[in-house]
Design a protein around this motif. Sequence first.
Motif, mmCIF file in Angstrom:
data_model
loop_
_atom_site.group_PDB
_atom_site.id
_atom_site.type_symbol
_atom_site.label_atom_id
_atom_site.label_comp_id
_atom_site.label_asym_id
_atom_site.label_seq_id
_atom_site.Cartn_x
_atom_site.Cartn_y
_atom_site.Cartn_z
ATOM 1 N N MET A 126 0.835 -1.176 0.000
ATOM 2 C CA MET A 126 0.000 0.000 0.000
ATOM 3 C C MET A 126 0.877 1.236 0.000
ATOM 4 O O MET A 126 2.027 1.181 0.435
ATOM 5 C CB MET A 126 -0.923 -0.012 1.203
ATOM 6 N N TYR A 127 0.354 2.334 -0.486
ATOM 7 C CA TYR A 127 1.074 3.596 -0.546
ATOM 8 C C TYR A 127 0.630 4.445 0.637
ATOM 9 O O TYR A 127 -0.571 4.570 0.901
ATOM 10 C CB TYR A 127 0.756 4.306 -1.865
ATOM 11 N N VAL A 128 1.580 5.034 1.373
ATOM 12 C CA VAL A 128 1.235 5.857 2.536
ATOM 13 C C VAL A 128 1.964 7.185 2.494
ATOM 14 O O VAL A 128 3.031 7.318 1.895
ATOM 15 C CB VAL A 128 1.560 5.152 3.879
ATOM 16 N N ILE A 129 1.357 8.155 3.146
ATOM 17 C CA ILE A 129 1.993 9.433 3.444
ATOM 18 C C ILE A 129 1.983 9.544 4.955
ATOM 19 O O ILE A 129 0.931 9.392 5.587
ATOM 20 C CB ILE A 129 1.237 10.614 2.805
ATOM 21 N N LEU A 130 3.144 9.773 5.540
ATOM 22 C CA LEU A 130 3.291 9.835 6.988
ATOM 23 C C LEU A 130 3.776 11.224 7.379
ATOM 24 O O LEU A 130 4.683 11.769 6.743
ATOM 25 C CB LEU A 130 4.303 8.783 7.445
ATOM 26 N N VAL A 131 3.143 11.790 8.398
ATOM 27 C CA VAL A 131 3.515 13.103 8.916
ATOM 28 C C VAL A 131 3.627 12.985 10.428
ATOM 29 O O VAL A 131 2.747 12.408 11.075
ATOM 30 C CB VAL A 131 2.444 14.166 8.569
ATOM 31 N N TYR A 132 4.714 13.507 10.990
ATOM 32 C CA TYR A 132 4.843 13.482 12.440
ATOM 33 C C TYR A 132 5.171 14.868 12.977
ATOM 34 O O TYR A 132 5.701 15.720 12.272
ATOM 35 C CB TYR A 132 5.898 12.474 12.895
ATOM 36 N N ASP A 133 4.837 15.079 14.238
ATOM 37 C CA ASP A 133 5.169 16.304 14.960
ATOM 38 C C ASP A 133 5.617 15.855 16.344
ATOM 39 O O ASP A 133 4.792 15.404 17.144
ATOM 40 C CB ASP A 133 3.958 17.222 15.042
ATOM 41 N N VAL A 134 6.916 15.933 16.595
ATOM 42 C CA VAL A 134 7.465 15.487 17.878
ATOM 43 C C VAL A 134 8.320 16.588 18.485
ATOM 44 O O VAL A 134 8.729 17.526 17.795
ATOM 45 C CB VAL A 134 8.308 14.202 17.727
ATOM 46 N N GLY A 135 8.593 16.457 19.772
ATOM 47 C CA GLY A 135 9.436 17.413 20.462
ATOM 48 C C GLY A 135 10.835 17.440 19.872
ATOM 49 O O GLY A 135 11.308 16.455 19.288
ATOM 50 N N GLN A 136 11.517 18.564 20.044
ATOM 51 C CA GLN A 136 12.823 18.777 19.429
ATOM 52 C C GLN A 136 13.834 17.701 19.804
ATOM 53 O O GLN A 136 14.658 17.307 18.983
ATOM 54 C CB GLN A 136 13.350 20.151 19.827
ATOM 55 N N LYS A 137 13.767 17.177 21.004
ATOM 56 C CA LYS A 137 14.718 16.158 21.456
ATOM 57 C C LYS A 137 14.536 14.828 20.729
ATOM 58 O O LYS A 137 15.459 14.027 20.670
ATOM 59 C CB LYS A 137 14.576 15.920 22.956
ATOM 60 N N ARG A 138 13.343 14.586 20.178
ATOM 61 C CA ARG A 138 13.030 13.310 19.550
ATOM 62 C C ARG A 138 13.021 13.356 18.021
ATOM 63 O O ARG A 138 12.841 12.337 17.366
ATOM 64 C CB ARG A 138 11.682 12.810 20.073
ATOM 65 N N VAL A 139 13.232 14.527 17.451
ATOM 66 C CA VAL A 139 13.156 14.680 15.993
ATOM 67 C C VAL A 139 14.177 13.790 15.279
ATOM 68 O O VAL A 139 13.848 13.116 14.298
ATOM 69 C CB VAL A 139 13.343 16.163 15.587
ATOM 70 N N GLY A 140 15.408 13.773 15.748
ATOM 71 C CA GLY A 140 16.452 12.976 15.100
ATOM 72 C C GLY A 140 16.137 11.496 15.081
ATOM 73 O O GLY A 140 16.334 10.821 14.070
ATOM 74 N N LYS A 141 15.622 10.987 16.187
ATOM 75 C CA LYS A 141 15.278 9.557 16.269
ATOM 76 C C LYS A 141 14.132 9.214 15.328
ATOM 77 O O LYS A 141 14.160 8.188 14.652
ATOM 78 C CB LYS A 141 14.897 9.185 17.698
ATOM 79 N N MET A 142 13.117 10.087 15.278
ATOM 80 C CA MET A 142 11.981 9.831 14.379
ATOM 81 C C MET A 142 12.412 9.913 12.920
ATOM 82 O O MET A 142 11.980 9.106 12.102
ATOM 83 C CB MET A 142 10.849 10.829 14.648
ATOM 84 N N MET A 178 7.858 8.362 20.872
ATOM 85 C CA MET A 178 6.964 9.491 21.099
ATOM 86 C C MET A 178 6.507 9.617 22.547
ATOM 87 O O MET A 178 6.425 8.641 23.268
ATOM 88 C CB MET A 178 5.735 9.360 20.193
ATOM 89 N N GLU A 179 6.181 10.861 22.927
ATOM 90 C CA GLU A 179 5.506 11.162 24.182
ATOM 91 C C GLU A 179 4.027 11.339 23.837
ATOM 92 O O GLU A 179 3.674 12.223 23.060
ATOM 93 C CB GLU A 179 6.055 12.455 24.800
ATOM 94 N N SER A 180 3.171 10.523 24.418
ATOM 95 C CA SER A 180 1.760 10.503 24.022
ATOM 96 C C SER A 180 1.034 11.829 24.257
ATOM 97 O O SER A 180 0.111 12.163 23.529
ATOM 98 C CB SER A 180 1.027 9.379 24.741
ATOM 99 N N GLU A 181 1.448 12.601 25.235
ATOM 100 C CA GLU A 181 0.773 13.861 25.541
ATOM 101 C C GLU A 181 1.212 15.010 24.622
ATOM 102 O O GLU A 181 0.473 15.979 24.464
ATOM 103 C CB GLU A 181 1.044 14.252 26.997
ATOM 104 N N GLU A 182 2.399 14.907 24.031
ATOM 105 C CA GLU A 182 2.962 16.023 23.283
ATOM 106 C C GLU A 182 3.054 15.793 21.777
ATOM 107 O O GLU A 182 2.980 16.742 21.010
ATOM 108 C CB GLU A 182 4.386 16.320 23.778
ATOM 109 N N ASP A 183 3.275 14.563 21.350
ATOM 110 C CA ASP A 183 3.615 14.277 19.959
ATOM 111 C C ASP A 183 2.444 13.689 19.174
ATOM 112 O O ASP A 183 1.496 13.175 19.765
ATOM 113 C CB ASP A 183 4.787 13.292 19.914
ATOM 114 N N SER A 184 2.553 13.764 17.843
ATOM 115 C CA SER A 184 1.504 13.176 17.000
ATOM 116 C C SER A 184 2.127 12.496 15.784
ATOM 117 O O SER A 184 3.211 12.858 15.334
ATOM 118 C CB SER A 184 0.510 14.238 16.548
#
Length: 68
Positions: free
Chosen positions: A1-17, A53-59
């Motif tokens: 299947m073809y997907v488009i993924l978008v994330y928004d995470v805290g600055q400390k976790r951006v590199g890992k994501m 991810m942090e469930s309260e902050e990230d999406s």
Amino acid sequence: MYVILVYDVGQKRVGKMLKLCRRYLNWIQNSVFEGEISEVLLQELKHAALKIMESEEDSLIIFRTRQE
């Protein structure tokens, strides 16, 4: 299947994501990825992302389609 993924995470976790998503999909820009992926690999990606991810902050939003 073809997907488009978008994330928004805290600055400390951006590199890992970024590293995680690049293993499975093609990097488009900033926190946007696209590509063909199997259901099993998509579940694996989601599981690994939830560990970072942090469930309260990230999406994480994934749009699925059958065609590119």
